[in-house]
Design a protein around this motif. Sequence first.
Motif, short mmCIF file in Angstrom:
data_model
loop_
_atom_site.label_atom_id
_atom_site.label_comp_id
_atom_site.label_asym_id
_atom_site.label_seq_id
_atom_site.Cartn_x
_atom_site.Cartn_y
_atom_site.Cartn_z
N TYR A 261 83.96 99.50 17.04
CA TYR A 261 82.53 99.38 17.31
C TYR A 261 82.28 99.89 18.72
O TYR A 261 82.67 99.25 19.68
N PHE B 236 67.04 95.02 15.71
CA PHE B 236 68.23 94.15 15.64
C PHE B 236 67.83 92.69 15.54
O PHE B 236 68.33 91.95 14.69
N LEU C 111 72.47 98.40 27.51
CA LEU C 111 71.10 98.53 27.03
C LEU C 111 70.18 98.80 28.22
O LEU C 111 70.47 98.41 29.34
N ALA D 100 75.85 96.23 24.30
CA ALA D 100 75.59 96.22 22.87
C ALA D 100 76.72 96.90 22.12
O ALA D 100 77.19 97.97 22.52
N SER E 256 75.14 104.89 15.16
CA SER E 256 75.08 104.43 16.55
C SER E 256 73.66 104.11 17.02
O SER E 256 73.48 103.65 18.14
N THR F 168 74.76 88.11 17.50
CA THR F 168 75.42 89.05 16.60
C THR F 168 74.67 89.04 15.28
O THR F 168 74.31 87.98 14.77
N LEU G 130 66.35 97.30 19.82
CA LEU G 130 66.64 95.88 20.05
C LEU G 130 65.71 95.01 19.21
O LEU G 130 66.14 94.02 18.60
N SER H 2 75.63 93.68 17.80
CA SER H 2 75.81 92.52 18.66
C SER H 2 75.36 92.88 20.08
O SER H 2 75.51 94.02 20.51
N VAL H 3 74.80 91.87 20.76
CA VAL H 3 74.33 92.07 22.14
C VAL H 3 74.72 90.85 22.96
O VAL H 3 74.54 89.72 22.53
N ASP I 9 65.61 101.09 24.99
CA ASP I 9 66.19 100.52 23.77
C ASP I 9 65.32 99.43 23.15
O ASP I 9 65.76 98.73 22.24
N LEU J 278 77.64 98.83 18.77
CA LEU J 278 76.88 99.68 17.86
C LEU J 278 77.50 99.68 16.47
O LEU J 278 78.71 99.49 16.32
N LEU K 74 72.18 98.40 16.42
CA LEU K 74 72.95 97.40 17.17
C LEU K 74 73.51 96.37 16.20
O LEU K 74 72.86 95.99 15.23
#
Length: 172
Positions: free
Chosen positions: A7, A23, A12, A64, A71, A94, A20, A76-77, A16, A66, A74
């Motif tokens: 991943y 996501f 970010l 983040a 790509s 996530t 975001l 997870s951040v 974005d 991807l 997202l």
Amino acid sequence: MADGIFYPVRTLAAEDTAVLHEFLQVGMSEDSRLQRFMSPMPKVPAAAAAWLAARDGQRRVALAALHPEDSSMLVSVVEYAASVDGPPEVALATADEFQGRGIGTNLLRMLATMSLAAGESAWRGDVLADNDAPLHLLARVGDVELGTVTGGVRSVTVHLDPKRLYGTAVLY
């Protein structure tokens, strides 16, 4: 990763905001958003995504992970926000479909490494008092000190441990 898939990770920035928002709104269930934001959030306000995406790369940083095949998505951040009155605050989310694969743990380890390099040896955060999962996750990067519970939300401090950030050590 636990699933053997790579991943990509990047920081970010304000540009974005739309990805975001997608996501947070589509990748996370209402329950996951409740766990992350500690209040019901059936719809994520665009302004909330804009605020979360607005990072300066120093006092406010977000990493983040991807999607491995797209790509622009997202999965997870993890975010870090410096504080004037104590350790920086950290938060992680996530996407439901990608939970349990080690992605959040790896992002936390990356962010912890950056924090230590910046001279920050502890984090603080808030979790729902009845949600132990974040405590177990945070324990993978340091010692978790439980704080008070107010209104169903528990404050925590994580004392980062460099020995937990680099995987398995080989002893000679």
